[in-house]
Enzyme design. Structure first.
Site, PDB file in Angstrom:
ATOM      1  N   SER A 251      45.027  45.772  32.730  1.00 49.08           N
ATOM      2  CA  SER A 251      45.773  45.026  31.711  1.00 49.08           C
ATOM      3  C   SER A 251      47.223  44.799  32.128  1.00 49.08           C
ATOM      4  O   SER A 251      47.803  43.739  31.861  1.00 49.08           O
ATOM      5  CB  SER A 251      45.725  45.767  30.370  1.00 49.08           C
ATOM      6  OG  SER A 251      46.257  47.082  30.521  1.00 49.08           O
ATOM      7  N   GLU A 252      47.822  45.797  32.801  1.00 55.94           N
ATOM      8  CA  GLU A 252      49.204  45.660  33.255  1.00 55.94           C
ATOM      9  C   GLU A 252      49.296  44.625  34.373  1.00 55.94           C
ATOM     10  O   GLU A 252      50.225  43.799  34.400  1.00 55.94           O
ATOM     11  CB  GLU A 252      49.733  47.012  33.734  1.00 55.94           C
ATOM     12  CG  GLU A 252      51.204  47.022  34.102  1.00 55.94           C
ATOM     13  CD  GLU A 252      52.119  46.919  32.887  1.00 55.94           C
ATOM     14  OE1 GLU A 252      53.334  46.943  33.085  1.00 55.94           O
ATOM     15  OE2 GLU A 252      51.622  46.791  31.745  1.00 55.94           O
ATOM     16  N   TYR A 253      48.344  44.663  35.299  1.00 60.20           N
ATOM     17  CA  TYR A 253      48.293  43.652  36.366  1.00 60.20           C
ATOM     18  C   TYR A 253      48.140  42.258  35.758  1.00 60.20           C
ATOM     19  O   TYR A 253      48.840  41.312  36.144  1.00 60.20           O
ATOM     20  CB  TYR A 253      47.133  43.950  37.312  1.00 60.20           C
ATOM     21  CG  TYR A 253      46.907  42.896  38.375  1.00 60.20           C
ATOM     22  CD1 TYR A 253      47.553  42.971  39.605  1.00 60.20           C
ATOM     23  CD2 TYR A 253      46.059  41.810  38.140  1.00 60.20           C
ATOM     24  CE1 TYR A 253      47.359  41.994  40.583  1.00 60.20           C
ATOM     25  CE2 TYR A 253      45.859  40.833  39.097  1.00 60.20           C
ATOM     26  CZ  TYR A 253      46.510  40.934  40.320  1.00 60.20           C
ATOM     27  OH  TYR A 253      46.315  39.959  41.273  1.00 60.20           O
TER      28      TYR A 253
ATOM     29  N   SER B 260      33.255  36.812  72.927  1.00 61.01           N
ATOM     30  CA  SER B 260      32.227  37.741  72.458  1.00 61.01           C
ATOM     31  C   SER B 260      32.290  39.003  73.312  1.00 61.01           C
ATOM     32  O   SER B 260      33.077  39.105  74.241  1.00 61.01           O
ATOM     33  CB  SER B 260      30.845  37.099  72.563  1.00 61.01           C
ATOM     34  OG  SER B 260      30.615  36.688  73.893  1.00 61.01           O
TER      35      SER B 260
ATOM     36  N   LYS C  27      31.417  48.391  64.574  1.00 64.88           N
ATOM     37  CA  LYS C  27      30.997  47.007  64.828  1.00 64.88           C
ATOM     38  C   LYS C  27      30.441  46.453  63.522  1.00 64.88           C
ATOM     39  O   LYS C  27      29.288  46.683  63.161  1.00 64.88           O
ATOM     40  CB  LYS C  27      29.946  46.936  65.933  1.00 64.88           C
ATOM     41  CG  LYS C  27      29.638  45.500  66.337  1.00 64.88           C
ATOM     42  CD  LYS C  27      28.669  45.446  67.502  1.00 64.88           C
ATOM     43  CE  LYS C  27      28.480  44.000  67.950  1.00 64.88           C
ATOM     44  NZ  LYS C  27      28.002  43.126  66.863  1.00 64.88           N
TER      45      LYS C  27
ATOM     46  N   CYS D  24     -12.095  34.356  71.862  1.00 66.85           N
ATOM     47  CA  CYS D  24     -13.112  33.432  71.384  1.00 66.85           C
ATOM     48  C   CYS D  24     -13.636  32.655  72.584  1.00 66.85           C
ATOM     49  O   CYS D  24     -12.861  32.180  73.422  1.00 66.85           O
ATOM     50  CB  CYS D  24     -12.508  32.483  70.346  1.00 66.85           C
ATOM     51  SG  CYS D  24     -13.581  31.092  69.931  1.00 66.85           S
TER      52      CYS D  24
END
Length: 678
Positions: free
Chosen positions: A33-35, A81, A115, A427
């Protein structure tokens, strides 16, 4: 400075502080509420004085207008990478390579990090303010996702004030989604009838690529920093670990599970600890990233194959899960092989839902001791292919039943046989069997065979099931009227397919041989046969002794080739394809490749791994084969050279362990260019 401007600055500073404590440190200092009260006041003041509104204000997080597309961003410093290892010997080989290259006998100091299994992003800060965010893309060019990244609460819009902020600083890291956030997102999606994501990584990636930033703002995304790219007009510590601590001081989220380790034993200890704790972290990871800590040593080590020599990803073994075998069904392949497939109760394994797993053959079923109804251990080999690795016999219920292998083909009811020395049932009906006919035709039209663009599996299925096609030659007798009767086949698609069929009439001898589907004759073997005999008539006349004299062809392959051409039906199919009515043709005769004396690829067995940026893997393979190389799919002691592209994995690790020379893409392209000019 005006009083209202000073007050706005104080509100922003306080809100940033609270956001950092709440979202990054998970240690809220004030109630919500304060935020909310401070945020409401800030928005009111900014509405009154729009001239004081700035892009880095906490009020500007939740995105504005939707975009029509993502712009392209060129990375000034490529986002490379990492090479992967999967076992302890692979890491130890990496450690030895590092010390050997640096000519050091003492223990190396590494910085070890989690990672993360998310999406790599680049954050560009100018004088401490976030001005651009981009995806990794292909490493050289990514997409501009600034509007979406601004909505992620853990990413600071402005770095915390310090005297030593660089003018330009590119911070790199991973955007990901926690397991709890992922579950909440999917629960909401189910209630709303929206798309459900398969795993947190897909959810994170999909959330970042929303054209509407307000959708991204509602997704539970978070961020951890792992490195730096561009740096201008500023200095950073010469230790990677110390750099991460500096970023943390500036308000950038850094995992608290980063450790500086000296010596391989300490690294392995950290790896084991993380592996044991991975399920309790609350988010997905798939290994540990190990980096040489010293920036000076990193520069000395440099790069290879678009990956740094100073870092490695030590990935975890494939994740395993328990599930139950509901049934075992049998599939018939192109050569008549009858393969048992376990139908499983769906289970999430390594981020993917698994409901089927091949059992290969009767020997494998016997080895596992598998029965229908058993509880089994499932993993994804290489985190890709589902496989059953064991049976939990202690959980076996009373109502299990054995796996009964068929005595007749499950598709055409013809007799089955098991050839001596082989593990599979087959088969005996050949192309009379609809299943074999379908698979043979799918192989015939495939990209590396006759390359008939647009002739997909579903089209083949319909053509066979409606008895419109029985042999490969029948494909070339199709017309627009027949094709437009197929499901989802319009006039334009039919015309495109007919043009692709016409184009496929001109091929090469090697492609044609491969397309015939002779057992054990892959692309490389087809190339060798075409080069050795030059004409189809010469190949058909060849006996087993002659065939075994061809490069890489042994008695088994030679026998399969000889038997194929002894079958009257096969000769009739070939004659039909080569008849004037169908008109399959290629340049004849095909001469064996002539290797220039300075051609570095001639006579070499080469393996390609990773992704290439200059050309496709298939194109690279064609170039190498044309220069007299044999391109193999696996690394062994007989491999002469590994060509490693981006994100090279276990093949690179194995090649390094076997001391096989490794070439990067740039060197390959240079040598291909020289060879083509010779």
């Amino acid at each position: 400075m005006e009083q209202i401007e000073q007050h706005i600055l104080r509100l922003r500073k306080q809100l940033r502080h609270w956001e950092y404590l709440y979202y990054v440190e998970a240690a809220p200092e004030v109630p919500d509420s304060e935020y909310d009260r401070f945020m409401a006041e800030l928005r009111t003041l900014e509405a009154e004085r729009p001239d004081l509104l700035t892009a880095d204000s906490p009020s500007q997080r939740v995105g504005g207008q939707a975009q029509s597309s993502f712009g392209q961003v060129r990375h000034e410093v490529p986002m490379l990478s990492l090479d992967n290892v999967f076992e302890e010997p692979g890491f130890l080989a990496f450690d030895k390579r590092v010390r050997d290259r640096l000519k050091r006998d003492d223990d190396m100091t590494y910085c070890c990090e989690l990672k993360l299994d998310g999406l790599a992003v680049s954050l560009l800060y100018e004088n401490g303010e976030l001005v651009r965010a981009a995806t990794r893309g292909d490493g050289a060019t990514g997409e501009d996702i600034t509007a979406n990244v601004r909505t992620i609460r853990t990413i600071p819009l402005r770095l915390q004030d310090h005297d030593n902020l660089p003018r330009l600083l590119e911070i790199r890291g991973e955007v990901f989604m926690s397991e709890a956030g992922f579950l909440r997102l999917n629960e909401t999606a189910k209630r709303e009838g929206s798309k459900v994501f398969a795993n947190p990584r897909n959810a994170a990636a999909g959330s970042l690529r929303q054209l509407d930033p307000s959708i991204t703002a509602r997704r539970p995304l978070t961020f951890y920093c792992y490195g730096v790219g561009l740096l201008e007009d500023g200095e950073l510590p010469e230790s990677h670990w110390e750099r991460l601590q500096q970023f943390k001081a500036w308000g950038v989220p850094v995992s608290d599970r980063v450790r500086r380790c000296t010596g391989s034993a300490a690294v392995l200890d950290f790896y084991r600890q993380v592996h044991e704790a991975r399920l309790s972290l609350g988010f997905d990871i798939d290994g540990v990233v190990i980096k040489v800590d010293s920036l000076a040593l990193q520069q000395r080590l440099g790069f290879v194959a678009r990956a740094p020599r100073w870092a490695i990803a030590y990935k975890f073994p494939a994740q395993e899960q328990l599930t139950r075998v509901r049934d075992v069904e049998f599939q018939v392949g192109r050569t008549g092989a009858i393969t048992p497939v376990a139908r499983l109760e769906p289970v999430l394994v390594s981020g993917a839902m698994v409901s089927n797993a091949t059992l290969h053959n009767a020997d494998e079923v016997e080895r596992l001791g598998l029965m229908i109804g058993d509880t089994v251990i499932v993993r994804r080999a290489g985190d890709v292919i589902p496989q059953i690795v064991g049976v939990v016999t202690s959980e076996r219920p009373a109502e299990v039943r054995p796996v009964a292998f068929p005595t007749q083909c499950p598709v055409c009811s013809s007799d089955v046989e098991r050839v001596e020395g082989e593990a599979v049932l087959r088969c005996t009906a050949g192309l009379v069997c609809a299943a074999q006919r379908k698979e043979a035709l799918k192989h015939f039209v495939s990209r590396r065979a006759m390359d008939i663009d647009g002739m997909g599996d579903k089209i083949i299925d319909q053509l066979v099931e409606r008895e419109l096609v029985k042999t490969p030659a029948d494909l070339f007798r199709l017309n627009k009227e027949i094709l437009t009767r197929l499901d989802r086949m319009g006039s334009k698609s039919a015309q495109n397919l007919l043009e692709a069929l016409e184009k496929a009439r001109q091929t090469t001898f090697a492609r044609f041989l491969y397309a015939l589907g002779i057992r054990e004759v892959g692309e490389a073997t087809a190339v060798n046969l075409a080069a050795a005999y030059g004409t189809l008539d010469a190949l058909i006349a060849a006996d087993i002794d002659s065939l075994t004299g061809v490069q890489d062809i042994g008695n088994i392959v030679a026998t399969h080739v000889r038997h194929f051409f002894e079958e009257t039906h096969n000769i009739e199919v070939i004659q039909d394809l080569l008849s004037p009515a169908i008109g399959i043709r290629w340049p004849e005769p095909v001469a064996a490749p002539v290797a220039a004396s300075d051609n570095p690829f001639a006579g070499k067995t080469i393996v390609l791994t990773g992704s290439l940026s200059s050309l496709s893997r298939d194109e690279a393979k064609d170039h190498l084969v044309a220069l007299g190389a044999r391109v193999s799919g696996s690394v062994s002691a007989k491999t002469d050279l590994l060509i490693a592209g981006e994100a090279a994995g276990s093949k690179l690790s194995k090649a390094q362990q076997l001391n096989i020379p490794v070439m990067d893409e740039a060197e390959m392209m240079r040598l291909l260019g020289e060879s083509s000019d010779a």
